[in-house]
Motif scaffolding. Structure first.
Motif, mmCIF file in Angstrom:
data_model
loop_
_atom_site.group_PDB
_atom_site.id
_atom_site.type_symbol
_atom_site.label_atom_id
_atom_site.label_comp_id
_atom_site.label_asym_id
_atom_site.label_seq_id
_atom_site.Cartn_x
_atom_site.Cartn_y
_atom_site.Cartn_z
ATOM 1 N N LEU A 13 0.833 -1.202 0.000
ATOM 2 C CA LEU A 13 0.000 0.000 0.000
ATOM 3 C C LEU A 13 0.870 1.255 0.000
ATOM 4 O O LEU A 13 0.562 2.237 -0.681
ATOM 5 C CB LEU A 13 -0.929 0.010 1.216
ATOM 6 N N ASP A 14 1.953 1.206 0.764
ATOM 7 C CA ASP A 14 2.871 2.341 0.822
ATOM 8 C C ASP A 14 3.507 2.594 -0.544
ATOM 9 O O ASP A 14 3.581 3.727 -1.026
ATOM 10 C CB ASP A 14 3.951 2.074 1.865
ATOM 11 N N ASP A 15 3.944 1.514 -1.212
ATOM 12 C CA ASP A 15 4.552 1.632 -2.537
ATOM 13 C C ASP A 15 3.545 2.147 -3.555
ATOM 14 O O ASP A 15 3.873 2.949 -4.428
ATOM 15 C CB ASP A 15 5.091 0.279 -3.005
ATOM 16 N N LEU A 16 2.294 1.676 -3.426
ATOM 17 C CA LEU A 16 1.245 2.100 -4.356
ATOM 18 C C LEU A 16 1.001 3.595 -4.243
ATOM 19 O O LEU A 16 0.843 4.309 -5.222
ATOM 20 C CB LEU A 16 -0.052 1.348 -4.055
ATOM 21 N N TYR A 17 1.006 4.100 -2.987
ATOM 22 C CA TYR A 17 0.793 5.540 -2.766
ATOM 23 C C TYR A 17 1.939 6.357 -3.370
ATOM 24 O O TYR A 17 1.721 7.384 -3.995
ATOM 25 C CB TYR A 17 0.678 5.832 -1.281
ATOM 26 N N LYS A 18 3.175 5.870 -3.189
ATOM 27 C CA LYS A 18 4.341 6.621 -3.667
ATOM 28 C C LYS A 18 4.368 6.704 -5.192
ATOM 29 O O LYS A 18 4.945 7.628 -5.760
ATOM 30 C CB LYS A 18 5.618 5.969 -3.163
ATOM 31 N N LYS A 19 3.724 5.738 -5.865
ATOM 32 C CA LYS A 19 3.719 5.739 -7.328
ATOM 33 C C LYS A 19 2.698 6.720 -7.895
ATOM 34 O O LYS A 19 2.739 7.060 -9.059
ATOM 35 C CB LYS A 19 3.398 4.326 -7.855
#
Length: 342
Positions: free
Chosen positions: A335-341
């Motif tokens: 979820l964190d990686d998805l937000y950063k993208k």
């Protein structure tokens, strides 16, 4: 006649400086205010043009200029157009993001329930301890003002404020300047009584507007009481003999269906959040009475600007803790990686 960029910037600098000081504005002051890098002589020529066009006035010979009603009107219309555009763009982004977020979190709850064979819950992210980004007061009619509060996380709240007398453009501008200067970047707990008292004094006859705006801010950036919670796999409880007793299973499934009690679990999880973001509640440690025969593992995920949500897995005390903790850590990182993208 449409003003060119140079005249626009000079007019805005005159108005902003006059609103702050209440004193006529000279060319030397404007030369320090704008990014046009113009000489005072060039600025004087532009100011003469603005005066001929009716946007500024010279109250006394050899004095600086002040805005005219026509100048205020252009300034207000441009400000409102820019703010309205910004707010509409924010709303479109928020609606699109919320729709995608809901679909994604429902999918996360379902996948977790399938992969772990336990009951799962996921909350939509809520903004915690967020701050004011900007405020906008605009006239609706002679007795109503619209106060728009934009907080971190792009939370937008509209409040209609009743006023006894119609506020002039200059008064609205001064109130907007006063409120944004004092409140932008502040969390609700930072807005204290001395600050409010000073703003009310500066607002003079319009101190009631300040009070209404403070109330609107408190409403905008408070922690939402009704959390959006997505659940899945509640019937997995029947797979475990120690939980399949009719009353126990019924109570747990009812908790997942009604969801109000799950809010206790979410608040407890966020309050006691560990550095790893993982909380493990075993039996009596669980804050929800109907889950005293279960173990609950929760993880906190964060999507920036203070927006946090909770993922929880509920199962028997003999659950596979290693697998559950690893799964939760993995999903929060995703979820964190998805937000950063984004």
């Amino acid at each position: 006649m449409v003003l060119d960029d140079r005249k626009n910037k000079i007019l805005q600098a005159i108005i902003q400086n006059y609103l702050e000081t209440g004193e006529p504005v000279g060319s030397r002051t404007i030369s320090k205010y704008t990014d046009l890098e113009l000489s005072p002589a060039t600025i004087r020529n532009e100011m003469s043009d603005l005066e001929e066009m009716g946007y500024i006035l010279q109250p006394h010979t050899s004095a600086g200029r002040i805005p005219s009603d026509k100048g205020y009107r252009l300034y207000v219309d441009m400000m409102m157009e820019n703010k309205d555009k910004e707010i509409e763009e924010l709303k479109e982004v928020i609606i699109e993001r919320e729709e995608k977020m809901e679909q994604m979190l429902k999918s996360v709850a379902k996948v977790l329930a399938t992969n772990t064979n336990y009951a799962t819950m996921v909350t939509a992210p809520a903004v915690k301890g967020n701050k004011v980004k900007f405020l906008q007061l605009s006239r609706m009619d002679e007795n109503q003002i619209l106060a728009v509060v934009v907080a971190e996380g792009n939370v937008i709240k509209n409040n209609v404020i009743q006023v006894n007398d119609e506020l002039s453009d200059e008064t609205l501008l001064k109130l907007n300047l006063l409120l944004n200067t004092n409140l932008c970047g502040k969390a609700i707990e930072e807005i204290n009584l001395p600050m409010i008292t000073l703003m009310k004094q500066q607002a003079g006859l319009h101190q009631d507007v300040v009070s209404e705006v403070i109330d609107a801010i408190a409403d905008s950036i408070k922690v939402e009481e009704d959390l959006q919670i997505y659940t899945s796999g509640a019937t997995n409880i029947f797979k475990y003999p120690e939980l399949s007793d009719n009353q126990k299973a019924s109570d747990i499934i009812h908790t997942f269906e009604e969801k109000q009690l799950l809010t206790q679990l979410v608040n407890e999880s966020l309050l006691n959040e560990s550095e790893a973001g993982i909380q493990v509640y075993i039996g009596e440690e669980t804050p929800v009475q109907t889950m005293k025969d279960c173990s609950v593992v929760t993880a906190t995920y964060e999507l920036g600007e203070g927006m946090k949500g909770t993922i929880g897995i509920v199962g028997p005390k003999r659950m596979d803790y290693d697998k559950v903790v690893s799964t939760l850590k993995n999903i929060t990182h995703q979820l964190d990686d998805l937000y950063k993208k984004k």
